[in-house]
Enzyme design. Structure first.
Site, PDB file in Angstrom:
ATOM      1  CG  HIS A 166      -1.910  -1.121   1.217  1.00 56.46           C
ATOM      2  ND1 HIS A 166      -1.835  -2.183   2.098  1.00 56.46           N
ATOM      3  CD2 HIS A 166      -2.965  -1.374   0.418  1.00 56.46           C
ATOM      4  CE1 HIS A 166      -2.818  -3.038   1.838  1.00 56.46           C
ATOM      5  NE2 HIS A 166      -3.513  -2.566   0.833  1.00 56.46           N
ATOM      6  CG  HIS A 167       4.539   1.546  -2.285  1.00 58.41           C
ATOM      7  ND1 HIS A 167       4.128   0.291  -2.680  1.00 58.41           N
ATOM      8  CD2 HIS A 167       5.011   2.139  -3.400  1.00 58.41           C
ATOM      9  CE1 HIS A 167       4.350   0.143  -3.979  1.00 58.41           C
ATOM     10  NE2 HIS A 167       4.886   1.257  -4.434  1.00 58.41           N
ATOM     11  CE  LYS A 224       3.718  -7.437 -13.910  1.00 62.07           C
ATOM     12  NZ  LYS A 224       2.575  -8.262 -14.388  1.00 62.07           N
ATOM     13  CG  ASP A 263       8.630   5.750 -13.046  1.00 64.09           C
ATOM     14  OD1 ASP A 263       8.919   5.359 -11.892  1.00 64.09           O
ATOM     15  OD2 ASP A 263       9.485   6.195 -13.839  1.00 64.09           O
ATOM     16  CE  LYS A 315      -2.214 -11.347 -11.555  1.00 58.84           C
ATOM     17  NZ  LYS A 315      -1.433 -10.449 -12.405  1.00 58.84           N
ATOM     18  CG  ASN A 371      -4.857 -10.381 -24.751  1.00 63.32           C
ATOM     19  OD1 ASN A 371      -5.015  -9.932 -25.878  1.00 63.32           O
ATOM     20  ND2 ASN A 371      -4.580  -9.612 -23.725  1.00 63.32           N
ATOM     21  CB  SER A 409      -4.372  -0.980 -16.436  1.00 64.28           C
ATOM     22  OG  SER A 409      -4.948  -2.183 -16.884  1.00 64.28           O
TER      23      SER A 409
HETATM   24  N1  GLU Z   1      -2.964  -8.964 -15.287  1.00 66.89           N
HETATM   25  C1  GLU Z   1      -2.057  -8.051 -15.907  1.00 66.89           C
HETATM   26  C2  GLU Z   1      -0.664  -8.226 -15.293  1.00 66.89           C
HETATM   27  O1  GLU Z   1      -0.327  -9.267 -14.782  1.00 66.89           O
HETATM   28  C3  GLU Z   1      -2.552  -6.610 -15.919  1.00 66.89           C
HETATM   29  C4  GLU Z   1      -2.807  -5.966 -14.600  1.00 66.89           C
HETATM   30  C5  GLU Z   1      -3.500  -4.615 -14.671  1.00 66.89           C
HETATM   31  O2  GLU Z   1      -3.701  -4.119 -15.767  1.00 66.89           O
HETATM   32  O3  GLU Z   1      -3.843  -4.106 -13.611  1.00 66.89           O
HETATM   33  O4  GLU Z   1       0.171  -7.361 -15.378  1.00 66.89           O
END
Ligand code: GLU
Length: 472
Positions: A62-63, A92, A97, A104, A231, A363
């Site tokens: 939660h940073h 990631k 950034d 998840k 995908n 996203s």
């Molecule tokens: N599920 C994707 C991932 O592992 C996208 C996550 C997202 O867009 O929040 O990076």
């Protein structure tokens, strides 16, 4: 040494990078640990029978708020897997950034065994459980697609959230990966695969790296093998072929694998599978049946792209990998033990926490679009086009030569949403690579790109903790 679990493997990657950050033990422990996991069991009536469904949402860090990460539907989902995937999301986001913490979700079902109606029931019920515990919201935690889910599920999540929060003007930002017609952003579906392509291209543009591998500079003409045509795999393959001039020589899917060292047209292979239900009958390629499909990892090629699930290259098959570059399009496809063997062989691994970050990057763009309530490009497109038109006219007057209609259309084109999304993604992937590569080259003791990527992510997250005043 072998890895007992995916989470253990992620822990080993973290531990290898942590000493290079110079951070105190306490702060490192906070950055490593998963902050919260919500485990849920809920009943759903399927064909008149009640089924108890097991599901999770893990928020690793939660940073930054909100937390962010996909929702996976698979019958392999378990708490450790969800925590490992949430952990990777934090690192990631830091590398590219994107200002989110990692999260998840997972629902333990085989989505291909359920009807669309059943999946809608399960998705809406899962969302309701997340709403009840405040595990979802545009400022709290924002899910997205992952293995076994897509825009359709995201639309159900959005609709469910909206009906519980009719007065939330930012409700569309509660989930990303929505269909464009439901407040999604153009370019999200292809984003992970396109980002993988940009990342590989950037690596292939490094003269010292290519020299070391004995490969020519640039992505053009390189051979590629792709595991999984979902995908991520299908977009990686098609974009690499169409825009990078890569030759696809092998692919695998659930039914098996095919290989042709002369290459094939990937669009044709995808079309063939849609028509015949299998890649194995694709003409001119050597076919490997279901039982031998893992042979795909051992095909001779320049670039191997595992684009399915975790733990695909481990201590058993890493020694047989013949590729020069392993490009981790999936999350966690190489175990820590597998990675150690690949390193001994001199194989360069482009790590997942950088390479597949294109999905969460776009996203982020979608979330920004939802909060701004406006399509990208709406303000400036016409203004830019009128300016470019004036420049073209000036050039024509000065030179006394007319520019062809085709060239004129190309020059005066103002950016649409898709152009801006792709440009933002390309910039993100190039900058992300440079950050990792500089650290890898500068810091003695950092022997591979993954360790550099983890060290960079840990340092960035630590800066947030320090600036939040949580750490002295
Ligand atoms: N599920 C994707 C991932 O592992 C996208 C996550 C997202 O867009 O929040 O990076």
């Amino acid at each position: 040494m072998r890895d007992n679990s995916f989470l253990e493997s992620v822990g080993r990657y973290f531990d290898a990078a942590a000493p290079h950050t110079g951070l105190p033990e306490g702060l490192l422990s906070q950055i490593k640990i998963c902050n919260s996991v919500y485990q849920i069991y809920f009943p759903v009536k399927i064909n008149g029978e009640v089924q108890v469904i097991e599901a999770y949402r893990a928020q690793h860090s939660h940073h930054r708020s909100p937390t962010k990460g996909g929702i996976r539907y698979s019958n392999h989902v378990n708490q450790e897997e969800v925590v490992a995937l949430a952990t990777l999301m934090s690192y990631k986001c830091a590398i590219v950034d994107v200002p989110f913490g990692g999260a998840k979700g997972g629902v333990r079902i085989n989505p291909w065994e359920y009807t669309e109606e059943d999946l809608e029931k399960i998705t809406r019920r899962y969302t309701t459980e997340l709403i009840r515990r405040k595990f979802i919201g545009p400022a709290i935690d924002v899910p997205a697609p992952d293995y076994g889910t897509g825009p359709r599920e995201m639309a159900w999540i959005y609709d469910t959230y909206r009906s519980f929060h009719p007065d939330d003007i930012n409700a569309a930002g509660c989930v990303t990966g929505k269909p464009v017609s439901q407040n999604g952003v153009r370019g999200r579906t292809e984003a992970t695969g396109r980002g993988v392509f940009y990342g590989i291209r950037e690596a292939c543009n490094q003269p010292d790296l290519m020299d070391r591998l004995g490969l020519n500079l640039g992505i053009k003409g390189k051979t590629m093998v792709v595991q999984g045509l979902g995908n991520v795999g299908s977009h990686t393959a098609t974009i690499s072929q169409d825009e990078g001039g890569v030759v696809i020589i092998g692919v695998s899917e659930v039914e098996g694998a095919i290989y042709n060292p002369d290459g094939f047209d990937i669009h044709d292979v995808i079309r063939h599978r849609a028509e015949h239900g299998s890649i194995l009958t694709y003409p001119g390629a050597k076919a490997f049946g279901k039982e031998e499909r893992r042979a795909v990892m051992e095909f001779e090629c320049d670039i191997l792209v595992p684009a399915a699930l975790e733990n695909q290259i481990d201590e058993h098959n890493a020694g047989n990998v013949k590729a020069k570059i392993v490009a981790e399009a999936a999350n966690g496809p190489v175990t820590a033990s597998g990675a150690a063997i690949l390193a001994e062989l001199g194989v360069v691994v482009l790590p997942d926490i950088y390479l597949n970050a294109g999905g969460v990057t776009v996203s982020y763009f979608e979330w920004l679009k939802n909060l701004s309530h406006m399509r990208f490009g709406r303000l400036q497109k016409r203004f830019d086009e009128q300016n470019y038109q004036r420049i073209v006219e000036q050039i024509e007057t000065t030179t006394g030569r007319a520019i062809s209609d085709r060239d004129r259309q190309m020059i005066i084109h103002g950016a649409d949403e898709i152009d801006l999304v792709r440009s933002g993604l390309e910039e993100t992937m190039i900058t992300g690579f440079q950050g990792i590569y500089e650290l890898y080259k500068e810091k003695e003791g950092i022997k591979d790109l993954r360790t550099a990527a983890f060290a960079l992510a840990i340092s960035k997250i630590s800066n947030d903790y320090i600036s939040l005043g949580i750490w002295p």
